[in-house]
Enzyme design. Structure first.
Site, PDB file in Angstrom:
ATOM      1  N   LYS A 135       0.852  -1.203   0.000  1.00  0.00           N
ATOM      2  CA  LYS A 135       0.000   0.000   0.000  1.00  0.00           C
ATOM      3  C   LYS A 135       0.881   1.245   0.000  1.00  0.00           C
ATOM      4  CE  LYS A 135      -1.647   1.590   4.023  1.00  0.00           C
ATOM      5  NZ  LYS A 135      -1.266   3.000   4.289  1.00  0.00           N
ATOM      6  N   ASN A 136       1.928   1.235   0.844  1.00  0.00           N
ATOM      7  CA  ASN A 136       2.718   2.454   1.028  1.00  0.00           C
ATOM      8  C   ASN A 136       3.699   2.714  -0.091  1.00  0.00           C
ATOM      9  OD1 ASN A 136       1.227   2.907   3.281  1.00  0.00           O
ATOM     10  ND2 ASN A 136       2.815   2.257   4.720  1.00  0.00           N
ATOM     11  N   ILE A 154       7.753   7.033  16.621  1.00  0.00           N
ATOM     12  CA  ILE A 154       7.380   7.696  15.368  1.00  0.00           C
ATOM     13  C   ILE A 154       6.096   8.493  15.481  1.00  0.00           C
ATOM     14  CG2 ILE A 154       6.929   7.362  12.904  1.00  0.00           C
ATOM     15  CD1 ILE A 154       9.813   6.673  13.731  1.00  0.00           C
ATOM     16  N   ARG A 176      -8.533  -0.401   4.540  1.00  0.00           N
ATOM     17  CA  ARG A 176      -7.639   0.596   3.936  1.00  0.00           C
ATOM     18  C   ARG A 176      -6.325  -0.038   3.492  1.00  0.00           C
ATOM     19  NH1 ARG A 176      -5.866   4.805   7.655  1.00  0.00           N
ATOM     20  NH2 ARG A 176      -4.524   5.107   5.840  1.00  0.00           N
ATOM     21  N   CYS A 226      -5.026  12.229  12.171  1.00  0.00           N
ATOM     22  CA  CYS A 226      -5.797  10.994  12.126  1.00  0.00           C
ATOM     23  C   CYS A 226      -5.645  10.362  13.506  1.00  0.00           C
ATOM     24  CB  CYS A 226      -5.283  10.082  11.030  1.00  0.00           C
ATOM     25  SG  CYS A 226      -3.643   9.481  11.386  1.00  0.00           S
ATOM     26  N   ARG A 246      -5.936   9.588   4.388  1.00  0.00           N
ATOM     27  CA  ARG A 246      -5.056  10.424   5.186  1.00  0.00           C
ATOM     28  C   ARG A 246      -3.863  10.911   4.373  1.00  0.00           C
ATOM     29  NH1 ARG A 246      -2.440  13.770   7.709  1.00  0.00           N
ATOM     30  NH2 ARG A 246      -0.469  13.046   6.929  1.00  0.00           N
ATOM     31  N   ASP A 255       4.692   0.590  11.787  1.00  0.00           N
ATOM     32  CA  ASP A 255       3.458  -0.057  11.314  1.00  0.00           C
ATOM     33  C   ASP A 255       3.325  -1.498  11.793  1.00  0.00           C
ATOM     34  OD1 ASP A 255       3.561   1.560   8.040  1.00  0.00           O
ATOM     35  OD2 ASP A 255       3.052   2.289  10.034  1.00  0.00           O
ATOM     36  N   ARG A 293      -0.094  14.291  12.497  1.00  0.00           N
ATOM     37  CA  ARG A 293       0.326  14.162  11.095  1.00  0.00           C
ATOM     38  C   ARG A 293       0.575  15.542  10.453  1.00  0.00           C
ATOM     39  NH1 ARG A 293      -1.188   8.919   9.708  1.00  0.00           N
ATOM     40  NH2 ARG A 293       0.434   8.958   8.113  1.00  0.00           N
ATOM     41  N   PRO A 294       1.430  16.362  11.020  1.00  0.00           N
ATOM     42  CA  PRO A 294       1.708  17.685  10.423  1.00  0.00           C
ATOM     43  C   PRO A 294       2.333  17.537   9.032  1.00  0.00           C
ATOM     44  CG  PRO A 294       3.327  17.164  12.094  1.00  0.00           C
ATOM     45  CD  PRO A 294       2.277  16.096  12.184  1.00  0.00           C
ATOM     46  N   ILE A 295       2.313  18.623   8.265  1.00  0.00           N
ATOM     47  CA  ILE A 295       2.910  18.573   6.917  1.00  0.00           C
ATOM     48  C   ILE A 295       3.947  19.681   6.735  1.00  0.00           C
ATOM     49  CG2 ILE A 295       0.890  17.477   5.847  1.00  0.00           C
ATOM     50  CD1 ILE A 295       0.117  20.272   4.778  1.00  0.00           C
ATOM     51  N   ASP A 296       4.466  20.202   7.844  1.00  0.00           N
ATOM     52  CA  ASP A 296       5.438  21.299   7.769  1.00  0.00           C
ATOM     53  C   ASP A 296       6.662  20.937   6.938  1.00  0.00           C
ATOM     54  OD1 ASP A 296       5.707  19.510  10.083  1.00  0.00           O
ATOM     55  OD2 ASP A 296       7.540  20.645  10.485  1.00  0.00           O
ATOM     56  N   LEU A 297       7.130  19.701   7.046  1.00  0.00           N
ATOM     57  CA  LEU A 297       8.337  19.299   6.293  1.00  0.00           C
ATOM     58  C   LEU A 297       8.043  19.279   4.792  1.00  0.00           C
ATOM     59  CD1 LEU A 297       9.663  16.398   8.559  1.00  0.00           C
ATOM     60  CD2 LEU A 297      10.329  18.814   8.576  1.00  0.00           C
TER      61      LEU A 297
HETATM   62  C1  EPZ Z   1       4.241   6.898   5.972  1.00  0.00           C
HETATM   63  O1  EPZ Z   1       3.474   7.919   6.591  1.00  0.00           O
HETATM   64  C2  EPZ Z   1       3.339   5.686   5.915  1.00  0.00           C
HETATM   65  N1  EPZ Z   1       2.162   5.975   5.105  1.00  0.00           N
HETATM   66  C3  EPZ Z   1       2.918   5.289   7.332  1.00  0.00           C
HETATM   67  O2  EPZ Z   1       2.130   4.104   7.234  1.00  0.00           O
HETATM   68  C4  EPZ Z   1       4.178   4.979   8.135  1.00  0.00           C
HETATM   69  O3  EPZ Z   1       3.823   4.662   9.458  1.00  0.00           O
HETATM   70  C5  EPZ Z   1       5.103   6.206   8.133  1.00  0.00           C
HETATM   71  O4  EPZ Z   1       5.406   6.579   6.760  1.00  0.00           O
HETATM   72  C6  EPZ Z   1       6.417   5.936   8.864  1.00  0.00           C
HETATM   73  O5  EPZ Z   1       7.068   4.863   8.267  1.00  0.00           O
HETATM   74  C7  EPZ Z   1       2.271   5.944   3.755  1.00  0.00           C
HETATM   75  O6  EPZ Z   1       3.322   5.698   3.203  1.00  0.00           O
HETATM   76  C8  EPZ Z   1       1.013   6.207   2.976  1.00  0.00           C
HETATM   77  P1  EPZ Z   1       6.294  10.309   8.060  1.00  0.00           P
HETATM   78  P2  EPZ Z   1       4.012   9.449   6.614  1.00  0.00           P
HETATM   79  O7  EPZ Z   1       6.150  11.559   7.279  1.00  0.00           O
HETATM   80  O8  EPZ Z   1       4.678   9.759   5.345  1.00  0.00           O
HETATM   81  C9  EPZ Z   1       6.295  13.559  11.500  1.00  0.00           C
HETATM   82  C10 EPZ Z   1       0.297   2.709   7.659  1.00  0.00           C
HETATM   83  O9  EPZ Z   1      -0.136   2.185   8.702  1.00  0.00           O
HETATM   84  N2  EPZ Z   1       6.149  14.536  10.420  1.00  0.00           N
HETATM   85  O10 EPZ Z   1       7.537   9.490   7.920  1.00  0.00           O
HETATM   86  O11 EPZ Z   1       2.880  10.323   7.044  1.00  0.00           O
HETATM   87  C11 EPZ Z   1       4.997  12.764  11.685  1.00  0.00           C
HETATM   88  O12 EPZ Z   1       4.101  13.474  12.527  1.00  0.00           O
HETATM   89  C12 EPZ Z   1       0.749   4.161   7.672  1.00  0.00           C
HETATM   90  O13 EPZ Z   1       0.398   2.122   6.555  1.00  0.00           O
HETATM   91  C13 EPZ Z   1       6.267  15.889  10.737  1.00  0.00           C
HETATM   92  O14 EPZ Z   1       6.478  16.266  11.891  1.00  0.00           O
HETATM   93  O15 EPZ Z   1       5.065   9.345   7.792  1.00  0.00           O
HETATM   94  C14 EPZ Z   1       5.451  11.488  12.324  1.00  0.00           C
HETATM   95  O16 EPZ Z   1       5.604  11.691  13.709  1.00  0.00           O
HETATM   96  C15 EPZ Z   1       0.577   4.816   9.029  1.00  0.00           C
HETATM   97  N3  EPZ Z   1       6.112  16.808   9.740  1.00  0.00           N
HETATM   98  C16 EPZ Z   1       6.839  11.277  11.702  1.00  0.00           C
HETATM   99  O17 EPZ Z   1       7.235  12.551  11.142  1.00  0.00           O
HETATM  100  C17 EPZ Z   1       5.875  16.442   8.441  1.00  0.00           C
HETATM  101  O18 EPZ Z   1       5.774  17.334   7.564  1.00  0.00           O
HETATM  102  C18 EPZ Z   1       6.856  10.218  10.607  1.00  0.00           C
HETATM  103  O19 EPZ Z   1       6.023  10.686   9.590  1.00  0.00           O
HETATM  104  C19 EPZ Z   1       5.756  15.063   8.144  1.00  0.00           C
HETATM  105  C20 EPZ Z   1       5.904  14.121   9.152  1.00  0.00           C
END
Ligand code: EPZ
Length: 417
Positions: free
Chosen positions: A22-23, A328, A398, A116, A92, A306, A121-125
């Site tokens: 999925k990911n 995480i 999902r 969620c 999401r 995960d 799940r911020p998107i600042d990065l």
């Molecule tokens: C991906 O989510 C996966 N989803 C998640 O799988 C997985 O748990 C995660 O990576 C970590 O491996 C998909 O690929 C669709 P991150 P993503 O950005 O990209 C923080 C599942 O169960 N962060 O690596 O959202 C965030 O809050 C799902 O299949 C910021 O602070 O993960 C988190 O604490 C759940 N600012 C950490 O980084 C940002 O702009 C990891 O997030 C982005 C993220």
């Protein structure tokens, strides 16, 4: 509301394949926006998150056909650059469309995806990185609007955290930016490598995926391609946890064992015999698992967040005590209350959970609160005495393609009602 009815303590045995990731699929589907021409995506899992992505692609003007785990997409005349709230809410991770939409149309707007169940799940990065590539971003009461007045240009981007989604958005957007982009502290997950392989198949020039530094030489345009999605390492980990929960023995085919390194090490610590044969994993679990000392979630190649919930469910009946540290996401123990209802002994304090193995779990009526928590409750129910009824299947669907069919083929007594 449909639910799964599981009669526990049926030992899992036999062999099965593993669905496409999925990911890996979700960022690749977003990247299709950039590919003029026809693309074929094989091993594309039949999931509600994939259906959500297809809805967004079609809304934006793509022609998409999907059947028998193969998706065909023609992204020729895109006529929109706004993703409505209704489609954003469907899944999401729709933020992953931002980079592709911006690169293809020169502007993009969507509502903030919002948190969620497992965290804010911020998107600042994502936003900071895209602005370094030349995007101008404004916040219009919860809707953010991006434009690229002077076009996209390469940049040296250092991520403060190896965010998977931010790394993917940068790779997609920078693949057609003017000049060179270097991402340092990039995510190293296998899904990053699969996205790079897909983009390079479309004519991009990306190197270093899977390492901490990724180099992207921008090209003028991307064409269509054929690509087969890698196997889902989290679904593989989940099936192994279900097997271990029932003292079973199964063989998983069409996997990439090297993607499960940190997880297989935990199974071995629990006393499971794990035999790797090419693209297959054979696991034989003991009557009672030995509790692993510590399960600490980390970015890849560390233990994947995960897999934390399914592994916690599996260890609930183990002998000993396990310390879980969820590094995480800030709220990823939503499955614990239901495990407690089934007789588990778990204490949660912030990002730490201490699990004391018990002799047995008993079936109960439980409700899933998130995707991997749903999988965890299935693993627990399979090893519990008696019947478990699991609701909240919208979360399960999902990420798991027809999981009850797969488990029945391995000897489980599970049905959807
Ligand atoms: C991906 O989510 C996966 N989803 C998640 O799988 C997985 O748990 C995660 O990576 C970590 O491996 C998909 O690929 C669709 P991150 P993503 O950005 O990209 C923080 C599942 O169960 N962060 O690596 O959202 C965030 O809050 C799902 O299949 C910021 O602070 O993960 C988190 O604490 C759940 N600012 C950490 O980084 C940002 O702009 C990891 O997030 C982005 C993220």
């Amino acid at each position: 509301m449909s639910c799964l009815v599981i009669e526990g303590q049926k030992r899992l045995h036999g062999e099965t394949g593993v669905q496409g990731s999925k990911n890996s699929t979700l960022p690749i589907l977003a990247a299709l926006l950039l590919c003029e021409g026809e693309s074929l995506i094989h091993n594309c899992p039949d999931l509600s998150d994939v259906a959500g992505s297809i809805n967004i692609l079609r809304y934006l003007g793509c022609e998409v056909e999907y059947g028998s785990n193969t998706l065909v997409c023609r992204a020729k005349d895109l006529d929109k650059n706004h993703i409505p709230d209704s489609l954003m809410r469907e899944m999401r991770s729709s933020i992953i469309f931002l980079g592709a939409l911006l690169a293809r149309t020169g502007s993009a707007s969507m509502c903030f995806p919002g948190g969620c169940d497992i965290g804010l799940r911020p998107i600042d990065l994502h936003l900071k990185a895209l602005s370094e590539l030349g995007a101008e971003i404004s916040d219009d009461h919860g809707v953010f609007r991006c434009t690229v007045p002077n076009g996209l240009h390469g940049a040296n981007i250092s991520l403060s955290f190896p965010s998977v989604g931010a790394t993917e958005n940068i790779m997609i957007c920078a693949s057609v930016a003017e000049g060179t982009t270097v991402i340092t502290n990039a995510a190293r997950e296998p899904e990053i490598c699969d996205l790079a392989d897909f983009l390079n198949g479309c004519g991009a020039n990306i190197s270093g995926a899977g390492e901490g530094t990724i180099i992207i030489e921008g090209v003028n345009r991307l064409s269509g391609t054929r690509h087969s999605v890698i196997p889902d390492r989290i679904v593989a980990s989940t099936l192994l946890a279900c097997c271990a929960s029932t003292s079973g023995k199964i063989k998983l085919n069409h996997v990439i064992p090297s993607h499960l390194g940190a997880v297989l090490s935990i199974f071995r610590e629990c006393g499971c015999d794990v035999d790797i044969r090419g693209s297959s994993i054979i696991m034989d679990a003991p009557v009672r698992l030995t509790a692993p000392k510590i399960v600490r979630t980390m970015p890849y190649p560390g233990f994947p967040t995960d897999a934390q919930a399914p592994i916690m469910a599996m260890t609930a009946k183990s002998k000993g005590t396990t310390l879980f540290v969820e590094n995480i996401f800030e709220n990823r123990y939503l499955h614990v209350n239901s495990l407690l209802r089934m007789g588990a002994n778990i204490k949660v304090e912030g990002k730490v959970a201490v699990l004391q193995g018990v002799e047995c779990l008993h079936g109960a009526q439980v409700e899933a609160k998130d995707l991997r928590g749903a999988a965890a409750l299935i693993a627990a129910a399979l090893g519990a005495e008696g019947r478990t009824t699991l609701s909240g299947l919208k979360y399960l669907d999902r990420g798991y393609e027809d999981v009850e069919k797969t488990l029945r083929a391995l000897g489980a007594d599970v049905r959807r009602s």
